[in-house]
Design an enzyme around this catalytic site. Structure first.
Site, PDB file in Angstrom:
ATOM      1  N   THR A  62       0.848  -1.183   0.000  1.00  0.00           N
ATOM      2  CA  THR A  62       0.000   0.000   0.000  1.00  0.00           C
ATOM      3  C   THR A  62       0.892   1.245   0.000  1.00  0.00           C
ATOM      4  O   THR A  62       2.126   1.143  -0.051  1.00  0.00           O
ATOM      5  CB  THR A  62      -1.012  -0.061   1.177  1.00  0.00           C
ATOM      6  OG1 THR A  62      -1.935   1.012   1.033  1.00  0.00           O
ATOM      7  CG2 THR A  62      -0.333   0.022   2.534  1.00  0.00           C
ATOM      8  N   LYS A  66       3.785   1.417  -3.850  1.00  0.00           N
ATOM      9  CA  LYS A  66       3.315   0.663  -5.023  1.00  0.00           C
ATOM     10  C   LYS A  66       4.264   0.787  -6.223  1.00  0.00           C
ATOM     11  O   LYS A  66       4.398  -0.136  -7.017  1.00  0.00           O
ATOM     12  CB  LYS A  66       1.894   1.086  -5.403  1.00  0.00           C
ATOM     13  CG  LYS A  66       0.852   0.655  -4.358  1.00  0.00           C
ATOM     14  CD  LYS A  66      -0.562   1.016  -4.772  1.00  0.00           C
ATOM     15  CE  LYS A  66      -1.541   0.652  -3.658  1.00  0.00           C
ATOM     16  NZ  LYS A  66      -2.941   0.923  -4.016  1.00  0.00           N
ATOM     17  N   GLY A 127     -10.336  12.035 -11.472  1.00  0.00           N
ATOM     18  CA  GLY A 127      -8.986  11.773 -10.991  1.00  0.00           C
ATOM     19  C   GLY A 127      -8.159  11.033 -12.018  1.00  0.00           C
ATOM     20  O   GLY A 127      -8.697  10.279 -12.850  1.00  0.00           O
ATOM     21  N   ALA A 128      -6.861  11.260 -11.972  1.00  0.00           N
ATOM     22  CA  ALA A 128      -5.937  10.584 -12.895  1.00  0.00           C
ATOM     23  C   ALA A 128      -4.679  10.169 -12.141  1.00  0.00           C
ATOM     24  O   ALA A 128      -3.589  10.163 -12.698  1.00  0.00           O
ATOM     25  CB  ALA A 128      -5.598  11.508 -14.065  1.00  0.00           C
ATOM     26  N   ALA A 131      -4.893   5.270  -8.504  1.00  0.00           N
ATOM     27  CA  ALA A 131      -6.093   4.431  -8.442  1.00  0.00           C
ATOM     28  C   ALA A 131      -6.872   4.504  -9.758  1.00  0.00           C
ATOM     29  O   ALA A 131      -7.352   3.489 -10.274  1.00  0.00           O
ATOM     30  CB  ALA A 131      -6.970   4.861  -7.271  1.00  0.00           C
ATOM     31  N   THR A 153      -5.562  18.507 -13.106  1.00  0.00           N
ATOM     32  CA  THR A 153      -4.392  18.758 -13.954  1.00  0.00           C
ATOM     33  C   THR A 153      -4.622  17.989 -15.257  1.00  0.00           C
ATOM     34  O   THR A 153      -4.421  16.773 -15.322  1.00  0.00           O
ATOM     35  CB  THR A 153      -3.106  18.243 -13.252  1.00  0.00           C
ATOM     36  OG1 THR A 153      -3.086  18.756 -11.924  1.00  0.00           O
ATOM     37  CG2 THR A 153      -1.858  18.658 -13.994  1.00  0.00           C
ATOM     38  N   TYR A 219     -12.579   5.140   1.763  1.00  0.00           N
ATOM     39  CA  TYR A 219     -13.525   4.331   2.540  1.00  0.00           C
ATOM     40  C   TYR A 219     -13.445   4.682   4.026  1.00  0.00           C
ATOM     41  O   TYR A 219     -12.445   5.234   4.502  1.00  0.00           O
ATOM     42  CB  TYR A 219     -13.288   2.833   2.325  1.00  0.00           C
ATOM     43  CG  TYR A 219     -11.890   2.373   2.637  1.00  0.00           C
ATOM     44  CD1 TYR A 219     -10.926   2.335   1.638  1.00  0.00           C
ATOM     45  CD2 TYR A 219     -11.524   2.000   3.926  1.00  0.00           C
ATOM     46  CE1 TYR A 219      -9.635   1.937   1.918  1.00  0.00           C
ATOM     47  CE2 TYR A 219     -10.236   1.590   4.208  1.00  0.00           C
ATOM     48  CZ  TYR A 219      -9.291   1.568   3.201  1.00  0.00           C
ATOM     49  OH  TYR A 219      -8.012   1.178   3.486  1.00  0.00           O
TER      50      TYR A 219
HETATM   51  P1  NDP Z   1      -3.038   9.935  -6.119  1.00  0.00           P
HETATM   52  O1  NDP Z   1      -2.335  10.841  -5.166  1.00  0.00           O
HETATM   53  O2  NDP Z   1      -2.262   9.054  -7.018  1.00  0.00           O
HETATM   54  O3  NDP Z   1      -3.985  10.835  -7.074  1.00  0.00           O
HETATM   55  C1  NDP Z   1      -4.792  11.824  -6.521  1.00  0.00           C
HETATM   56  C2  NDP Z   1      -5.772  12.349  -7.575  1.00  0.00           C
HETATM   57  O4  NDP Z   1      -6.742  13.156  -6.914  1.00  0.00           O
HETATM   58  C3  NDP Z   1      -5.135  13.209  -8.665  1.00  0.00           C
HETATM   59  O5  NDP Z   1      -5.792  12.968  -9.880  1.00  0.00           O
HETATM   60  C4  NDP Z   1      -5.430  14.638  -8.158  1.00  0.00           C
HETATM   61  O6  NDP Z   1      -5.531  15.589  -9.188  1.00  0.00           O
HETATM   62  C5  NDP Z   1      -6.806  14.421  -7.571  1.00  0.00           C
HETATM   63  N1  NDP Z   1      -7.190  15.434  -6.573  1.00  0.00           N
HETATM   64  C6  NDP Z   1      -6.700  15.592  -5.322  1.00  0.00           C
HETATM   65  N2  NDP Z   1      -7.348  16.573  -4.675  1.00  0.00           N
HETATM   66  C7  NDP Z   1      -8.275  17.061  -5.542  1.00  0.00           C
HETATM   67  C8  NDP Z   1      -9.256  18.080  -5.450  1.00  0.00           C
HETATM   68  N3  NDP Z   1      -9.417  18.815  -4.346  1.00  0.00           N
HETATM   69  N4  NDP Z   1     -10.043  18.287  -6.530  1.00  0.00           N
HETATM   70  C9  NDP Z   1      -9.885  17.537  -7.655  1.00  0.00           C
HETATM   71  N5  NDP Z   1      -8.978  16.564  -7.809  1.00  0.00           N
HETATM   72  C10 NDP Z   1      -8.170  16.336  -6.753  1.00  0.00           C
HETATM   73  O7  NDP Z   1      -4.075   9.097  -5.209  1.00  0.00           O
HETATM   74  P2  NDP Z   1      -4.593   7.600  -5.467  1.00  0.00           P
HETATM   75  O8  NDP Z   1      -5.011   7.485  -6.879  1.00  0.00           O
HETATM   76  O9  NDP Z   1      -3.627   6.646  -4.920  1.00  0.00           O
HETATM   77  O10 NDP Z   1      -5.884   7.533  -4.488  1.00  0.00           O
HETATM   78  C11 NDP Z   1      -7.084   8.182  -4.850  1.00  0.00           C
HETATM   79  C12 NDP Z   1      -8.183   7.800  -3.864  1.00  0.00           C
HETATM   80  O11 NDP Z   1      -8.468   6.403  -3.957  1.00  0.00           O
HETATM   81  C13 NDP Z   1      -7.843   8.054  -2.392  1.00  0.00           C
HETATM   82  O12 NDP Z   1      -9.001   8.539  -1.744  1.00  0.00           O
HETATM   83  C14 NDP Z   1      -7.480   6.684  -1.866  1.00  0.00           C
HETATM   84  O13 NDP Z   1      -7.711   6.562  -0.477  1.00  0.00           O
HETATM   85  C15 NDP Z   1      -8.463   5.820  -2.662  1.00  0.00           C
HETATM   86  N6  NDP Z   1      -8.057   4.410  -2.813  1.00  0.00           N
HETATM   87  C16 NDP Z   1      -8.939   3.442  -2.373  1.00  0.00           C
HETATM   88  C17 NDP Z   1      -8.626   2.112  -2.492  1.00  0.00           C
HETATM   89  C18 NDP Z   1      -9.603   1.094  -2.002  1.00  0.00           C
HETATM   90  O14 NDP Z   1      -9.257  -0.108  -1.941  1.00  0.00           O
HETATM   91  N7  NDP Z   1     -10.831   1.473  -1.683  1.00  0.00           N
HETATM   92  C19 NDP Z   1      -7.350   1.664  -3.105  1.00  0.00           C
HETATM   93  C20 NDP Z   1      -6.527   2.755  -3.589  1.00  0.00           C
HETATM   94  C21 NDP Z   1      -6.872   4.071  -3.425  1.00  0.00           C
HETATM   95  P3  NDP Z   1      -4.215  16.347  -9.765  1.00  0.00           P
HETATM   96  O15 NDP Z   1      -3.593  15.367 -10.705  1.00  0.00           O
HETATM   97  O16 NDP Z   1      -4.748  17.544 -10.415  1.00  0.00           O
HETATM   98  O17 NDP Z   1      -3.343  16.640  -8.552  1.00  0.00           O
END
Ligand code: NDP
Length: 275
Positions: A62, A66, A127-128, A131, A153, A219
Site C-alpha cells: 500500500t 506501489k 482523478g488521474a 487508483a 491537472t 472508505y
Molecule cells: P493519487 O495521489 O495518485 O492521485 C490523486 C488524484 O486526486 C489526482 O488525480 C489529483 O488531481 C486528484 N485530486 C486531489 N485533490 C483534488 C481536489 N481537491 N479536486 C480535484 N482533484 C483532486 O491518489 P490515489 O489514486 O492513490 O488515491 C485516490 C483515492 O483512492 C484516495 O481517496 C485513496 O484513499 C483511494 N483508494 C482506495 C482504495 C480502495 O481499496 N478502496 C485503493 C486505492 C486508493 P491532480 O492530478 O490535479 O493533482
C-alpha cells in the site's frame, strides 16, 4: 508449515488488511500468518529482501510503496504493467511476480456487489492518479459506451488517454467543460484523493443528476462531500471503497492460495454507515 504473508506501507497503523486476510484464512481453513510491516521510506527493497529471506510467500503493498514494488518485481502481470504500479506480489524462489488487483476489485464491487452494470453505460471517472490509472483497463473491459476521465491537472488525463488509446472509448475532459453535457452519466466514480481532506472535486452541479451509482474510492469516511452532493442530486446508489478494498484482497488471496474466499460478511463488518 504456516506460510507467511504481510502488507507493507508507511504509515501502516490504519490497515485493515491483517483482519481481512485473517478472516479469509479462517473461513477457508488455510494455514497462514499475516502481519503489517511499516516499511522505512527509502528502505522498501531491503525490507522485502529480509522478508523473502525469512521464507515469506507473498506481500500486499500500500501507499507509498506501489511504485517501489513495481520496480522490485522480476515479472509483471498485464494489470501491474498497465497500472504502472503493483499492490500484490508472490515469491517463488528467485521469481518476484507482481500484480495489481485494485482495478478488478473495484469492478467486482460495482458489478457484482452493487449490481450496477457498466456494459453500454456512460461512466465518468474523477482523478488521474494511481487508483484511476489502475481502474482504466478493467473499466474498459466492461465495455462502457463511453468512459470519460476528468482531472484537475488536465495534462495527466491527456497522458493516460494517449497510453490507453485503442483500448476502448476513453475520452478526457476538464471539470468546467462537463457543465455543457447534453446527457448525464450512469456511473460516477470519485478516484481523486479530495475526500481524504474533506474536499469536493470541482464538479459542476448538474453532472451527478440522474446517475445510478456514485462511488467514492476513499472508505470509512461516511458521507464525504462527493457522496453528499450525489445524495442531494438524488443518485440512486451511493457506495464507498470498502467493497473495493475487500474484493482486491480476495483477488490476492485466491492468487496466493488457489481458493476464493467469500467477501460479503467481511464487507459488512468493515462498513462505516454512509450518514
Ligand atoms: P493519487 O495521489 O495518485 O492521485 C490523486 C488524484 O486526486 C489526482 O488525480 C489529483 O488531481 C486528484 N485530486 C486531489 N485533490 C483534488 C481536489 N481537491 N479536486 C480535484 N482533484 C483532486 O491518489 P490515489 O489514486 O492513490 O488515491 C485516490 C483515492 O483512492 C484516495 O481517496 C485513496 O484513499 C483511494 N483508494 C482506495 C482504495 C480502495 O481499496 N478502496 C485503493 C486505492 C486508493 P491532480 O492530478 O490535479 O493533482
Amino acid at each position: 508449515m504456516t506460510d507467511r504473508y504481510a502488507v507493507i506501507g508507511n504509515p501502516i497503523g490504519f490497515t485493515k488488511s491483517p483482519f481481512i486476510h485473517g478472516t479469509f484464512a479462517k473461513a477457508t481453513g488455510q494455514d497462514l500468518s499475516y502481519e503489517a510491516i511499516e516499511g522505512p521510506i527509502g528502505g522498501f527493497a531491503a525490507t522485502v529482501d529480509q522478508f523473502r529471506a525469512d521464507g515469506a510467500k507473498g506481500l500486499n503493498i500500500t501507499a507509498p510503496f506501489k511504485l517501489d514494488a513495481f520496480a522490485y518485481a522480476t515479472e509483471l502481470s498485464e494489470s501491474a504493467r498497465r497500472a504502472g504500479a503493483a499492490n500484490c506480489m508472490k515469491f517463488e524462489g528467485d521469481r518476484i511476480i507482481a500484480e495489481n488487483f485494485d482495478g478488478v476489485g473495484l469492478v467486482r464491487d460495482i458489478t457484482i456487489n452493487l449490481d450496477v452494470k457498466m456494459k453500454g453505460r456512460r461512466v465518468l471517472m474523477l482523478g488521474a492518479g494511481g487508483a484511476a490509472r489502475g481502474a482504466l483497463l478493467p473499466f474498459l473491459r466492461q465495455e462502457p459506451s463511453e468512459l470519460v476521465l476528468v482531472n484537475r491537472t488536465l495534462s495527466k488525463a491527456v497522458a493516460l488517454a494517449e497510453e490507453f488509446a485503442g483500448c476502448g472509448p476513453l475520452m478526457i475532459s476538464g471539470y468546467a467543460e462537463l457543465a455543457d453535457l447534453a446527457e448525464g452519466y450512469d456511473v460516477v466514480v470519485n478516484a481523486t484523493s479530495a475526500s481524504l481532506r474533506g474536499e469536493m472535486p470541482p464538479l459542476p452541479g448538474n453532472v451527478l443528476r440522474g446517475a445510478e451509482l456514485a462511488y467514492e474510492l476513499a472508505y470509512g469516511k461516511g458521507l464525504t462531500p462527493f457522496l453528499q452532493a450525489a445524495r442531494a442530486e438524488g443518485v440512486a446508489k451511493l457506495a464507498d471503497g470498502v467493497g473495493m478494498l475487500v474484493e482486491q484482497a480476495a483477488e490476492a488471496f485466491s492468487w496466493w492460495r488457489g481458493v476464493r474466499p467469500s467477501t460479503a460478511q467481511v464487507i459488512v463488518e468493515l462498513t462505516v454507515p454512509l450518514s
